[in-house]
Every structure is written in structure tokens, then in C-alpha cells.
Enzyme design. Sequence first.
Site, PDB file in Angstrom:
ATOM      1  N   ARG A   2    -110.139 121.269 -73.298  1.00 56.18           N
ATOM      2  CA  ARG A   2    -111.138 122.296 -73.600  1.00 56.18           C
ATOM      3  C   ARG A   2    -112.166 122.514 -72.500  1.00 56.18           C
ATOM      4  NH1 ARG A   2    -113.155 120.323 -78.830  1.00 56.18           N
ATOM      5  NH2 ARG A   2    -111.497 120.814 -80.261  1.00 56.18           N
ATOM      6  N   LYS A  18     -99.587 107.763 -81.526  1.00 55.78           N
ATOM      7  CA  LYS A  18     -99.928 107.269 -82.847  1.00 55.78           C
ATOM      8  C   LYS A  18    -101.385 107.609 -83.141  1.00 55.78           C
ATOM      9  CE  LYS A  18    -101.767 103.224 -83.887  1.00 55.78           C
ATOM     10  NZ  LYS A  18    -103.156 103.057 -83.458  1.00 55.78           N
ATOM     11  N   HIS A  43     -97.229 102.086 -78.391  1.00 54.04           N
ATOM     12  CA  HIS A  43     -97.263 101.398 -77.091  1.00 54.04           C
ATOM     13  C   HIS A  43     -96.897  99.915 -77.191  1.00 54.04           C
ATOM     14  CE1 HIS A  43    -101.413 100.208 -78.168  1.00 54.04           C
ATOM     15  NE2 HIS A  43    -101.253  99.247 -77.284  1.00 54.04           N
ATOM     16  N   LYS A  46     -94.386  96.940 -74.508  1.00 52.31           N
ATOM     17  CA  LYS A  46     -94.756  95.616 -74.011  1.00 52.31           C
ATOM     18  C   LYS A  46     -93.491  94.786 -73.795  1.00 52.31           C
ATOM     19  CE  LYS A  46     -99.179  95.539 -76.483  1.00 52.31           C
ATOM     20  NZ  LYS A  46    -100.273  95.383 -75.551  1.00 52.31           N
ATOM     21  N   GLU A  74    -108.141  90.687 -82.054  1.00 46.97           N
ATOM     22  CA  GLU A  74    -108.829  91.295 -80.911  1.00 46.97           C
ATOM     23  C   GLU A  74    -110.281  90.840 -80.886  1.00 46.97           C
ATOM     24  OE1 GLU A  74    -107.309  95.530 -80.019  1.00 46.97           O
ATOM     25  OE2 GLU A  74    -107.595  95.461 -82.175  1.00 46.97           O
ATOM     26  N   ASP A 128    -104.709 101.567 -88.833  1.00 44.25           N
ATOM     27  CA  ASP A 128    -104.733 101.622 -87.369  1.00 44.25           C
ATOM     28  C   ASP A 128    -103.648 100.728 -86.755  1.00 44.25           C
ATOM     29  OD1 ASP A 128    -105.756 102.272 -84.809  1.00 44.25           O
ATOM     30  OD2 ASP A 128    -107.008 100.462 -84.783  1.00 44.25           O
ATOM     31  N   HIS A 145     -98.062  99.066 -85.000  1.00 42.17           N
ATOM     32  CA  HIS A 145     -97.889  97.933 -84.084  1.00 42.17           C
ATOM     33  C   HIS A 145     -97.327  96.670 -84.768  1.00 42.17           C
ATOM     34  CE1 HIS A 145     -99.934 100.564 -81.493  1.00 42.17           C
ATOM     35  NE2 HIS A 145    -101.181 100.170 -81.706  1.00 42.17           N
ATOM     36  N   LYS A 194    -110.680  93.033 -85.650  1.00 43.88           N
ATOM     37  CA  LYS A 194    -111.532  93.266 -84.477  1.00 43.88           C
ATOM     38  C   LYS A 194    -112.672  92.248 -84.496  1.00 43.88           C
ATOM     39  CE  LYS A 194    -110.273  97.798 -83.311  1.00 43.88           C
ATOM     40  NZ  LYS A 194    -108.973  97.503 -82.722  1.00 43.88           N
TER      41      LYS A 194
HETATM   42  C1  BG6 Z   1    -104.453 100.951 -80.645  1.00 42.37           C
HETATM   43  C2  BG6 Z   1    -105.460 100.841 -81.750  1.00 42.37           C
HETATM   44  O1  BG6 Z   1    -103.322 101.659 -81.078  1.00 42.37           O
HETATM   45  O2  BG6 Z   1    -104.067  99.647 -80.226  1.00 42.37           O
HETATM   46  C3  BG6 Z   1    -106.670 100.056 -81.283  1.00 42.37           C
HETATM   47  O3  BG6 Z   1    -105.871 102.151 -82.158  1.00 42.37           O
HETATM   48  C4  BG6 Z   1    -106.240  98.695 -80.745  1.00 42.37           C
HETATM   49  O4  BG6 Z   1    -107.614  99.879 -82.333  1.00 42.37           O
HETATM   50  C5  BG6 Z   1    -105.128  98.857 -79.718  1.00 42.37           C
HETATM   51  O5  BG6 Z   1    -107.368  98.094 -80.137  1.00 42.37           O
HETATM   52  C6  BG6 Z   1    -104.559  97.489 -79.350  1.00 42.37           C
HETATM   53  O6  BG6 Z   1    -103.679  97.622 -78.264  1.00 42.37           O
HETATM   54  P1  BG6 Z   1    -103.489  96.427 -77.227  1.00 42.37           P
HETATM   55  O7  BG6 Z   1    -102.371  96.860 -76.354  1.00 42.37           O
HETATM   56  O8  BG6 Z   1    -104.809  96.279 -76.519  1.00 42.37           O
HETATM   57  O9  BG6 Z   1    -103.184  95.212 -78.046  1.00 42.37           O
END
Ligand code: BG6
Length: 500
Positions: A44, A152, A182, A186, A220, A239, A244, A344
Site C-alpha cells: 500500500r 499461515k 515454515h 526446518k 519460546e 497460532d 507447526h 511464549k
Molecule cells: C509463527 C508464529 O508462525 O512461528 C509465531 O506465528 C512463532 O508466534 C513462530 O513465534 C515460531 O517460529 P520459529 O521458527 O521461531 O520457531
Amino acid sequence: MSSCRLVIFGATGDLVRRLLLPALYNLAATGLLPERCALIGVAREQQSSEAFRQSLLDALREHLSGRFDLQVATRLLASARYVRGDIDYPGTYANLAAALTAMEEHRVASANRLFYLALPPMTFATVVNNLARFDLTTEREGTGWRRVIVEKPFGVSLDSAMALNRALADTLGERQLYRIDHYLGKASVQNIQTLRFGNGIFEPIWNREYIDHVQITVAETVTAERRGRFYDATGALRDMVPNHLFQILAAVTMEPPSHFDARSVHEAKAAVLGAVRPGGYGERSDALVRGQYTAGAIDGVNVNAYRDTPYVASSSATETYVALNLRVDTPRWSEVPFYLRTGKALKRHRAEVAITFKRSPPMMFSEQQAERLTANVLVLEIAPEEGVGLRLNAKSPNPLLDIGGVNMKFQFRDYFDAVRAVGYEKLIHDCMSGDSTLFQSAEMVEAGWRAVAPFTDGWVGSGAQGPYPYPAGSQGPAEADALLARDGRAWRPLAEEDIA
Ligand code: BG6
């Protein structure tokens, strides 16, 4: 693959600057991008193509730090263009079509096109419909391929994911659509399959006869500080779990596919995710614990409470931690507990799968020795290190027959050249090569949401169950410990120094 136009929607966003662009740079640096690869950014903000190129260059400098090579970056960005526009506005797509045509006329008549939607999921259908309306995604003889990557989260529930799958299928073939997660990029997650199916010693014991239980942890230290708006509407369960954590769960539990091609792997994963059920004894508290961090300290740094995060309601009931007790109802896994947790602002950054095997019969050891025998645990480390560890019992050299726990360990970095990767490289490369094995099929996404539906529908919303507070910098709420204690088990400690 000789050429590719890569169109990135949401090109000025954080994801592009932090992850996507460094991944493209790493591909360019290792010669894995097509010879003629040109970027077009769509967003934008008002800016010229020149200013866009400069901002990408700055982002690379910032995120690659010591590894930045101006020559590689210049080559990557030399032909980058910027198209300003709102995704709801048809003029944006007309301008994009003109930019693509101009690029293609100057180089080759037919060029492959990859559209990367680094945008929130509610915009996917609008963008894809408009791309189709302007004839940008139709594949014809001699035009090259047209593919779309979506980020995602894919929907926010089973219903929304199904509706999104239907809406995208109106204008795109399933083989043109690449749903990214993602975690599948890995190396350590990909290695789960190689470890299981590439070593004859594991498959015979990879089942309910030998495995006592499995723990999957993605802990995390990061907080929700910069993403309050998104996070408060989403929470830890949506999330992280259907995407994941379930990608990891599927890799651990899937049946061997007949081939490692996209269709066979997708079918095997969707089948096992379709067999996921809540565990426990019928009470909701047996299967789900939600937590929310309060003020605390992580590694000596003070952290505000989640409710003090910008854009988070001061009475927010969103969970920043979730622990689940699941079963995978297949003959291989019947009655084996799968405990999953993610959160988190925890004490340590640690992502791993810990597979605990049943104990050996103790009768030949003395009572005292038998007490020292621990269960064998195979640990597949995903972060911060990538590797594999195995916990064994061994005799100590002590002349009295003493038994101690020992660890066998392998780390990727000790065996393979350190690869400079942010995790998106392989996924982008695979998409450009037409290999969707490491992406999610419609069935996988729907199976993931269906499996969490018992937790998201009613249970979470009822407010009856937490979220329980836990101080930032801790291992999570005490109620999560109780979840395992009820089964006579305990979570593996998050911090290395606490692991026996
Ligand atoms: C993301 C989430 O998809 O993955 C985040 O939205 C999370 O909240 C992240 O922190 C974690 O990814 P990684 O690769 O740092 O473990």
C-alpha cells in the site's frame, strides 16, 4: 527452471524483510535461484521502485549482518520493481499485469510466475480472485507455470479453512497452490522422516509396543510484545498447534508412504492427523491446559505481563501457553499419550520431540539398582540446536555395580557444513521446482483444524478453564504439570541445567 517472476504481496511487511528476503538472498548466494529471477513488490505504501530496492537492501544489511555481500544483493535486486496498490482495488492488478508484461517483453516471451501472499488469510481469496480476473494465474501452453504461495494461518477454524479451500479452488488448481508452514522448511523437522525411514533400527520399535509416550515441545522466550493485535485475536493454540506442532506430530506418527512424492506424503499425513483425538479420562482438564504469562524476568530481563502488551485487552483471556494431551487412534499408536505444549515468555527457547520408551524388565538388578534405571528417551532437537540425542543406562566405572544415565548425541553442525538458512530457502526452491511435498494439502489443513476443534469449540471459549497465570521466565503454569502427573509422568525440563 530458467526464469521466474516473483510477485510478493505485502512486500513491505516484517515477514518479507526478516525471513523471505534473506532466504532469497541465500538461494541467490548458493546459485539456487533461476538465472533470470525478478522481484515485484506489491504493497500500500507510496514509494518508487528505486526506494523499494533501497529498502530491501537495507533489510538485507540488517538481517544478514556479517554475511552481507553487496554483489549478491545487487544481483538479486537489480530488476526489482514496486507496484503500489490496495489489494481490493482492481487498478492494482492492472498495474501489476502491465509491470509483468513489461518485464517479460524485455526478457523472454514466456516466464514463470510465482505469487507470494505475505498477507493475512482473510485477504487470500480477494487477491487470488483478482489475479484470475486479470488473467494472471491461468496456465496455457507456452506461458510457463503460475503458482501461488499462501502463508499461515490458513483459516482460523475448520469452517473458515474449508471455506478458504473452496474459494481458492474456484480459480486455482490444487497443484498451483502452495500452503506454507515454515516448520516444514526446518532441516531437523525434515530429518524426522529420514531418521525413521532411512534407518532400519527405528521402524520396528516405533509403535505402541515399545513407546511409552511422546512429548512435543515448542517453548519460546519471545513475548507477544510486537504483535498484540494479531496475537490477542489468535492465541497460542491457533497460532501454533494445528500447523507447526501438528507438522511435527504428523512426521512422527505417519505411516510410511509408498514413495516420498507429494501425493503419498500428503495422504499419509492427512490420514494420521485425521486420527488425532483428545486424551485423558473424559474431563476437559485432562486434555487441555491454557496459560497466560504474568510479569516476570527472562534471563535477568524484566518482562511485562501479557495483559500490558500494546493492543491487548487488560482483561484478555487469550492463552499464551497451551498444553494438550492427545491420542492418535491408529493401530500403531492406540493408547500412547502424546503430550504437546507451546508457549511464549518461557524460561528457555527449546523445540524438541522426546520419545520415551517403555522400561526394560528390572528383575535381574538389585532393588537399589533398579531404582536408578531410567527409561530410554530419544530426543529430536529442533531448536535452538538441531540434532538427535538418546538417553541410555550404563554402568559407571565404579567398582560397586552402579548404574547411571548417559547421553549419546549428534548435532547437525558437527557433521554437515553449516548451511546459511532461515528455513524458507528449501520451500521457495521446491515451489519453483514444482515439488509440493513439504507444503500442506487441503486435506492436511482441514484435518489439523478438525483435530483442534474439540478444544477451540466451546472449551476455550467457555472461560471455565483458565487461562492459568504463569510468571514470564517460568516453565509454564503448574496446572500443565498436573496434566502429566495425573498419568504418573512429568514434562522434560526446559532448561538444559535442569535435565538429568
Ligand atoms: C509463527 C508464529 O508462525 O512461528 C509465531 O506465528 C512463532 O508466534 C513462530 O513465534 C515460531 O517460529 P520459529 O521458527 O521461531 O520457531
